[in-house]
Design an enzyme around this catalytic site. Structure first.
Site, PDB file in Angstrom:
ATOM      1  N   ASN A   8       0.857  -1.184   0.000  1.00 45.22           N
ATOM      2  CA  ASN A   8       0.000   0.000   0.000  1.00 45.22           C
ATOM      3  C   ASN A   8       0.904   1.248   0.000  1.00 45.22           C
ATOM      4  O   ASN A   8       1.685   1.444   0.938  1.00 45.22           O
ATOM      5  CB  ASN A   8      -0.897  -0.055   1.243  1.00 45.22           C
ATOM      6  N   HIS A  44      -5.526   3.699  -1.535  1.00 46.48           N
ATOM      7  CA  HIS A  44      -6.808   3.948  -0.869  1.00 46.48           C
ATOM      8  C   HIS A  44      -7.134   5.436  -0.985  1.00 46.48           C
ATOM      9  O   HIS A  44      -6.759   6.226  -0.118  1.00 46.48           O
ATOM     10  CB  HIS A  44      -6.676   3.520   0.605  1.00 46.48           C
ATOM     11  N   ARG A  46      -8.951   8.645  -0.381  1.00 49.56           N
ATOM     12  CA  ARG A  46      -9.933   9.092   0.611  1.00 49.56           C
ATOM     13  C   ARG A  46     -10.563  10.378   0.097  1.00 49.56           C
ATOM     14  O   ARG A  46      -9.987  11.056  -0.762  1.00 49.56           O
ATOM     15  CB  ARG A  46      -9.254   9.286   1.967  1.00 49.56           C
ATOM     16  N   HIS A  51      -3.925  11.372   0.622  1.00 46.80           N
ATOM     17  CA  HIS A  51      -2.912  10.383   0.230  1.00 46.80           C
ATOM     18  C   HIS A  51      -2.898  10.329  -1.301  1.00 46.80           C
ATOM     19  O   HIS A  51      -2.601  11.328  -1.934  1.00 46.80           O
ATOM     20  CB  HIS A  51      -3.248   8.998   0.811  1.00 46.80           C
ATOM     21  N   GLU A  71      -8.746   0.486  -2.854  1.00 51.62           N
ATOM     22  CA  GLU A  71      -9.642   0.331  -1.703  1.00 51.62           C
ATOM     23  C   GLU A  71     -10.394   1.622  -1.475  1.00 51.62           C
ATOM     24  O   GLU A  71      -9.887   2.699  -1.779  1.00 51.62           O
ATOM     25  CB  GLU A  71      -8.851   0.148  -0.403  1.00 51.62           C
ATOM     26  N   HIS A 191      -4.151  -4.538   7.723  1.00 47.57           N
ATOM     27  CA  HIS A 191      -4.175  -3.490   8.737  1.00 47.57           C
ATOM     28  C   HIS A 191      -3.260  -3.836   9.899  1.00 47.57           C
ATOM     29  O   HIS A 191      -3.437  -4.858  10.554  1.00 47.57           O
ATOM     30  CB  HIS A 191      -5.577  -3.180   9.278  1.00 47.57           C
ATOM     31  N   ASP A 192      -2.270  -2.981  10.094  1.00 42.95           N
ATOM     32  CA  ASP A 192      -1.319  -3.116  11.200  1.00 42.95           C
ATOM     33  C   ASP A 192      -0.510  -4.406  11.158  1.00 42.95           C
ATOM     34  O   ASP A 192      -0.001  -4.844  12.198  1.00 42.95           O
ATOM     35  CB  ASP A 192      -2.026  -2.985  12.553  1.00 42.95           C
ATOM     36  N   GLY A 214       0.888  -1.263   4.421  1.00 43.16           N
ATOM     37  CA  GLY A 214       1.363   0.072   4.106  1.00 43.16           C
ATOM     38  C   GLY A 214       2.174   0.697   5.215  1.00 43.16           C
ATOM     39  O   GLY A 214       3.390   0.845   5.120  1.00 43.16           O
ATOM     40  N   HIS A 215       1.502   1.033   6.298  1.00 45.66           N
ATOM     41  CA  HIS A 215       2.118   1.884   7.322  1.00 45.66           C
ATOM     42  C   HIS A 215       3.442   1.320   7.861  1.00 45.66           C
ATOM     43  O   HIS A 215       4.460   2.017   7.870  1.00 45.66           O
ATOM     44  CB  HIS A 215       1.111   2.097   8.456  1.00 45.66           C
TER      45      HIS A 215
HETATM   46  N1  PXP Z   1      -6.558  -2.761   4.283  1.00 46.38           N
HETATM   47  C1  PXP Z   1      -7.391  -1.699   4.338  1.00 46.38           C
HETATM   48  C2  PXP Z   1      -8.808  -1.898   3.957  1.00 46.38           C
HETATM   49  C3  PXP Z   1      -6.916  -0.439   4.728  1.00 46.38           C
HETATM   50  O1  PXP Z   1      -7.763   0.602   4.752  1.00 46.38           O
HETATM   51  C4  PXP Z   1      -5.557  -0.288   5.045  1.00 46.38           C
HETATM   52  C5  PXP Z   1      -5.038   1.070   5.426  1.00 46.38           C
HETATM   53  O2  PXP Z   1      -5.216   1.952   4.360  1.00 46.38           O
HETATM   54  C6  PXP Z   1      -4.726  -1.424   4.974  1.00 46.38           C
HETATM   55  C7  PXP Z   1      -5.257  -2.639   4.599  1.00 46.38           C
HETATM   56  C8  PXP Z   1      -3.263  -1.355   5.282  1.00 46.38           C
HETATM   57  O3  PXP Z   1      -3.067  -1.084   6.642  1.00 46.38           O
HETATM   58  P1  PXP Z   1      -1.646  -0.641   7.161  1.00 46.38           P
HETATM   59  O4  PXP Z   1      -1.335   0.684   6.545  1.00 46.38           O
HETATM   60  O5  PXP Z   1      -1.811  -0.592   8.641  1.00 46.38           O
HETATM   61  O6  PXP Z   1      -0.661  -1.706   6.723  1.00 46.38           O
END
Ligand code: PXP
Length: 238
Positions: A8, A44, A46, A51, A71, A191-192, A214-215
């Site tokens: 991401n 993603h 927004r 971003h 996304e 996510h995370d 991503g993060h």
């Molecule tokens: N999946 C979705 C649906 C998300 O919204 C995000 C964050 O944009 C991620 C995955 C990736 O999460 P992270 O940035 O914590 O890795």
């Protein structure tokens, strides 16, 4: 078959946008991530475009050589862009506008009609659809009812609980993935996820086809460099 890594690149766009120019060049970063081993690129957009911007989408699609995943919340504007760009996958996320990051899955009972309509339009456009969901076995039947191809398990809660009790943290994901597979739904996750919790997750939930990260990955790359970091994440998935 190992789980695919979709990088991401929203955080890279955030850095670019902070100065108004084109540094770093998002298109080149996406191409380089693929060269370094990413098996997909995720963005993603927004509503405030802080971003990735809607105008980035066709450029990233044209440059993509792996899989492009867009996304977001299915507003009419988002859907118009996605249907025109035709990424390989669209992941629907129930984010209210202005939220910092996605932190919950769809409430399908509440949003069933919206999801049915949107998923049907995306699939008619030849786009694979995934919907962001809590990893709860009981919800998979509802996901099936809206005709999605895949579900993406929200792993924020897993990541938080992993620190104290990995086994307990992953338990609902194991059950939900089994249920999804039984119903013929593909499973993604995100996510995370990070270098500490990723390997355990994919070992315990082998149905996961793709993780989008991503993060943590972009943060790690400040220390290790993007090329090394992508290899380090891929090693967790091997
Ligand atoms: N999946 C979705 C649906 C998300 O919204 C995000 C964050 O944009 C991620 C995955 C990736 O999460 P992270 O940035 O914590 O890795």
């Amino acid at each position: 078959m190992s789980t695919k890594l979709s990088v991401n690149i929203n955080k890279v766009a955030l850095i670019r946008n902070s100065r108004g120019g084109n540094l770093p060049n998002l298109r080149q970063v996406a191409i380089d991530c693929e060269e370094f081993g990413a098996e997909g690129i995720t963005v993603h957009p927004r509503p405030d475009e802080r971003h990735v911007r809607y105008s980035d989408l066709p450029i990233l699609m044209e440059a993509n050589t792996t899989e492009f995943n867009i996304e977001g919340y299915p507003s009419p504007k988002f859907l118009n862009h996605v249907l025109s760009v035709k990424p390989h996958q669209c992941t629907l996320v129930p984010d209210p506008p202005g939220v910092l990051t996605s932190s919950e899955g769809w409430d399908i009972s509440r949003d069933k009609n919206l999801l049915l309509e949107v998923i049907s339009a995306l699939k008619a456009g030849g786009i694979r659809v995934s919907i962001f969901m809590e990893a709860q076995a009981g919800l998979m039947e509802l996901a099936k009812e809206v005709n999605t191809d895949r579900v993406e398990f929200y792993t924020g809660g897993y990541a938080e609980r992993f620190v104290d009790d990995p086994k307990l943290a992953v338990m609902p994901h194991i059950e939900a993935a089994k249920e999804a597979a039984k119903l013929g739904l593909g499973v993604n996750a995100g996510h995370d996820l990070n270098l500490k919790n990723l390997k355990y997750y994919v070992n315990e939930v082998p149905q996961v086809l793709e993780v989008s990260i991503g993060h943590a990955l972009i943060s790690d790359s400040l220390y290790y460099g993007l090329s090394n970091t992508i290899l380090m994440y891929k090693r967790q998935l091997a």
